[in-house]
Design an enzyme around this catalytic site. Structure first.
Site, PDB file in Angstrom:
ATOM      1  CG  HIS A 103      45.746   7.880 -31.168  1.00  0.00           C
ATOM      2  ND1 HIS A 103      44.846   6.918 -30.770  1.00  0.00           N
ATOM      3  CD2 HIS A 103      45.092   9.065 -31.057  1.00  0.00           C
ATOM      4  CE1 HIS A 103      43.704   7.489 -30.436  1.00  0.00           C
ATOM      5  NE2 HIS A 103      43.830   8.788 -30.597  1.00  0.00           N
ATOM      6  CD  GLU A 120      43.192  12.119 -32.395  1.00  0.00           C
ATOM      7  OE1 GLU A 120      42.145  11.587 -32.816  1.00  0.00           O
ATOM      8  OE2 GLU A 120      43.660  11.864 -31.278  1.00  0.00           O
ATOM      9  CG  HIS A 178      44.616  12.615 -26.933  1.00  0.00           C
ATOM     10  ND1 HIS A 178      45.594  11.860 -27.531  1.00  0.00           N
ATOM     11  CD2 HIS A 178      43.442  12.114 -27.400  1.00  0.00           C
ATOM     12  CE1 HIS A 178      45.044  10.956 -28.327  1.00  0.00           C
ATOM     13  NE2 HIS A 178      43.726  11.093 -28.267  1.00  0.00           N
ATOM     14  NE  ARG A 198      39.737   2.514 -23.554  1.00  0.00           N
ATOM     15  CZ  ARG A 198      39.355   1.337 -24.024  1.00  0.00           C
ATOM     16  NH1 ARG A 198      39.608   0.240 -23.359  1.00  0.00           N
ATOM     17  NH2 ARG A 198      38.706   1.265 -25.154  1.00  0.00           N
TER      18      ARG A 198
END
Length: 319
Positions: A103, A120, A178, A198
């Site tokens: 991200h 996050e 991740h 992605r």
């Protein structure tokens, strides 16, 4: 208006890697066998959470904030993020491996997508035997080496795979490569953003033989090529909030409730309670209700506390 803990209708997301644990473990109600995400609290465009309990039932979160900005959000949140709800809360069921992804940070996300970045954290609610997460690189690398591994489909060999069990918690800064591994059910707290790059999707294809889009070029400038320490160390103490993560975007504590507990907060920020185990009853002069594992409550900023009775573990998230 007499404010109270707000519960919302979950927004279910069908995913190629999703399963049925959200139904079986968290008692969510849906028909599909491929629900990967339950968005518990969201103001992402076209996915605005709607209140499911009490006087505000039927109103969405943006409508509440528009009408009662300070009472709902609190001055801390407004000073930092304006009249926008800054966080997104999910439960995620990975029946299969999620894609390896990354991200962008706030600056990159703003420039490219007019969005927040996506810092996050994850809390593992259940994990099958041999389940694992992919979090960051094993050793320091660089764009050239990374791209070579990506082209040769050996990317996973330079990534850090860590086994997980119930109760493990991880904090992921933007830029951390991740993936949630198969067999893991997590609670996720993140900035309000749906921007994901992605990198690799395990060569998966759908029923029509088509793979999902990759974002390898966009990801290059977003990746942190340094190894990172993402796992959070903590000890649970009965009837005491224990800090898990603290960053500019959110603070997360874990609280194990046993018996009767006087829960308190300041009026400077909203708090979100995610029930990750057991059940509890909230007692207020004008409001009483029971909540259970899998429930996510928004406590408006204007409320400074109430009595809780039960045996439960909750994540407390605030600004």
């Amino acid at each position: 208006m007499l404010f109270y803990p707000l519960l919302f209708d979950p927004i279910f997301k069908e995913r190629i890697w999703g399963g049925t644990k959200l139904k079986e473990v968290l008692n969510k109600s849906f028909i599909s066998n491929q629900i990967g995400e339950s968005w518990e609290l969201s103001t992402v465009e076209n996915d605005i959470s709607v209140v499911s309990n009490g006087e505000c039932k039927g109103l969405n979160l943006n409508q509440l904030i528009e009408k009662y900005p300070t009472e709902i959000l609190g001055v801390n949140s407004i000073q930092n993020f304006g009249n926008n709800f800054p966080l997104l809360f999910k439960f995620i069921d990975a029946k299969e491996d999620l894609s390896i992804q990354v991200h962008p940070n706030d600056n990159l996300a703003k420039e490219r997508h007019n969005s927040f970045g996506k810092t996050e954290m994850w809390f593992v609610m259940q994990a099958d035997k041999n389940a694992r997460l992919v979090v960051g690189f094993k050793d320091k690398t660089n764009k050239k080496e990374y791209q070579e591994h990506l082209e040769n489909k050996t990317l996973v060999t330079i990534l850090n795979e860590t086994p997980v069990k119930e109760g493990d918690a991880f904090f992921l800064e933007t830029g951390t490569v991740h993936a949630i591994g198969a067999g893991v059910l997590i609670a996720e707290i993140q900035q309000t953003s749906d921007i994901t790059y992605r990198l690799y999707d395990w060569d998966r294809v759908d029923a029509k033989g088509k793979g999902r889009a990759l974002h390898t070029d966009l990801a290059l400038d977003a990746i942190n090529f340094e190894p990172t320490n993402t796992k959070l160390n903590y000890e649970v103490v009965k009837n005491k909030s224990v800090n898990l993560a603290d960053c500019p975007f959110f603070k997360t504590n874990i609280l194990q409730i046993s018996g009767k507990y006087q829960w308190k907060k300041t009026k400077e920020s909203f708090t979100v309670l995610m029930c990750i185990k057991g059940s509890f009853t909230v007692n207020m002069p004008h409001f009483q209700a029971e909540f259970k594992k899998g429930d996510t409550l928004l406590i408006p900023a204007i409320l400074d506390g109430f009595e809780i009775i039960g045996e439960a573990s909750v994540l407390e998230i605030t600004i």
